[in-house]
Design a protein around this motif. Structure first.
Motif, PDB file in Angstrom:
ATOM      1  N   GLU A 226       0.824  -1.199   0.000  1.00 41.58           N
ATOM      2  CA  GLU A 226       0.000   0.000   0.000  1.00 41.58           C
ATOM      3  C   GLU A 226       0.866   1.260   0.000  1.00 41.58           C
ATOM      4  OE1 GLU A 226      -2.519  -0.235   3.400  1.00 41.58           O
ATOM      5  OE2 GLU A 226      -3.852  -1.733   2.492  1.00 41.58           O
ATOM      6  N   THR A 227       0.356   2.298  -0.657  1.00 42.03           N
ATOM      7  CA  THR A 227       0.978   3.612  -0.602  1.00 42.03           C
ATOM      8  C   THR A 227       0.233   4.453   0.425  1.00 42.03           C
ATOM      9  OG1 THR A 227       1.590   3.529  -2.940  1.00 42.03           O
ATOM     10  CG2 THR A 227       1.525   5.702  -1.908  1.00 42.03           C
ATOM     11  N   VAL A 228       0.967   5.004   1.369  1.00 43.50           N
ATOM     12  CA  VAL A 228       0.390   5.932   2.339  1.00 43.50           C
ATOM     13  C   VAL A 228       0.843   7.318   1.913  1.00 43.50           C
ATOM     14  CG1 VAL A 228       0.220   6.580   4.770  1.00 43.50           C
ATOM     15  CG2 VAL A 228       0.469   4.167   4.135  1.00 43.50           C
ATOM     16  N   ARG A 229      -0.056   8.043   1.310  1.00 42.14           N
ATOM     17  CA  ARG A 229       0.292   9.296   0.645  1.00 42.14           C
ATOM     18  C   ARG A 229       1.030  10.259   1.575  1.00 42.14           C
ATOM     19  NH1 ARG A 229      -1.445  11.271  -4.054  1.00 42.14           N
ATOM     20  NH2 ARG A 229      -3.086   9.681  -4.151  1.00 42.14           N
ATOM     21  N   GLY A 230       2.155  10.734   1.096  1.00 44.86           N
ATOM     22  CA  GLY A 230       2.928  11.704   1.855  1.00 44.86           C
ATOM     23  C   GLY A 230       3.786  11.106   2.945  1.00 44.86           C
ATOM     24  N   VAL A 231       3.692   9.775   3.145  1.00 46.69           N
ATOM     25  CA  VAL A 231       4.455   9.133   4.231  1.00 46.69           C
ATOM     26  C   VAL A 231       5.387   8.060   3.696  1.00 46.69           C
ATOM     27  CG1 VAL A 231       4.327   7.933   6.445  1.00 46.69           C
ATOM     28  CG2 VAL A 231       2.557   9.594   5.813  1.00 46.69           C
ATOM     29  N   GLY A 232       4.826   7.080   2.968  1.00 48.87           N
ATOM     30  CA  GLY A 232       5.667   6.001   2.460  1.00 48.87           C
ATOM     31  C   GLY A 232       4.859   4.810   2.004  1.00 48.87           C
ATOM     32  N   TYR A 233       5.368   3.612   2.295  1.00 51.08           N
ATOM     33  CA  TYR A 233       4.765   2.370   1.803  1.00 51.08           C
ATOM     34  C   TYR A 233       4.739   1.333   2.918  1.00 51.08           C
ATOM     35  CZ  TYR A 233       6.037   4.677  -2.537  1.00 51.08           C
ATOM     36  OH  TYR A 233       6.186   5.607  -3.539  1.00 51.08           O
TER      37      TYR A 233
END
Length: 243
Positions: A226-233
């Motif tokens: 998953e991509t956590v927008r603005g944070v990472g993966y």
């Protein structure tokens, strides 16, 4: 001399891929019979690139006389594929211009035909030490769907074999080892690229995209990253991913 057999499945020894043109033999190939590693020989640029995917070697020795394509194009494609794979360029004789070009293009070492006896193999062994198989208790990571074998560097997901480049393998391993945790691009650069974070963190986005595509091609299912927008993966174990 025949190269040692080098299959990907069930491999436990570090594997060296040697790319040498048929008419440009490297004398120190005779030194490569060793119980501590195995090697596979390719004779063209095309075969070298094919075998990088087929065998996923721990080290590439690239002869400057390979053709179809030539060594500089092979080296460029290798570095597009993986920034982590160690590459040693081999020449018939030392040439400063070629050596500088090779190192600037992403090679880690330069070898040449008339090096002092034993030095080429010593340098190869030094590069392969990091690829020594880990101890059995630490070699497997499993979560019921994903299985990562560090000794053979094989990945299966849902009983499907997933062929990965060396960088994709290390990226997936670090994500899965920290399942559920959001990892920043900087963390992934430091760990999956093994402390060689050359350039900016933007490269992580493209590496994760390639990893997802590799998983989805092999399994036919959405990759559990998953991509956590603005944070990472983060890697979410498939059972949780489907919940």
């Amino acid at each position: 001399m025949q190269a040692s057999p080098g299959g990907t499945r069930g491999r436990a020894l570090p594997l060296l891929l040697v790319a040498a043109a048929p008419d440009a033999p490297l004398d120190w190939l005779d030194e490569l019979e060793d119980p501590r590693f195995s090697y596979h020989l390719a004779h063209s640029g095309h075969d070298t690139l094919r075998d990088l995917y087929r065998y996923r070697p721990d080290l590439l020795v690239l002869g400057l006389h390979v053709q179809d394509p030539g060594p500089w194009e092979v080296l460029r494609r290798v570095r597009d594929m993986s920034e982590d794979l160690r590459v040693m360029v081999a020449a018939r004789r030392f040439n400063e211009a070629d050596a500088l070009r090779a190192l600037d293009s992403g090679a880690d070492d330069v070898l040449w035909r008339d090096m002092p006896e034993g030095l080429a193999k010593a340098l190869i062994m030094a590069r392969l030490r990091r690829a020594t198989p880990v101890s059995p208790p630490d070699q497997l990571l499993e979560d019921g769907c994903l299985r990562i074998d560090l000794a053979t560097r094989e990945v299966t997901m849902g009983c499907q074999y997933v062929p990965l480049t060396p960088l994709e393998f290390d990226l997936l391993h670090f994500l899965a080892r920290n399942a559920g945790q959001v990892l920043s691009p900087e963390q992934l650069l430091h760990h999956a690229w093994r402390g060689r974070p050359e350039g900016d963190a933007g490269k992580v986005k493209h590496a994760v995209l390639r990893l997802r595509r590799s998983i989805e091609r092999a399994t036919g299912a959405k990759a559990p990253i998953e991509t956590v927008r603005g944070v990472g993966y983060r890697y979410v174990p498939p059972a949780s991913h489907l919940a």
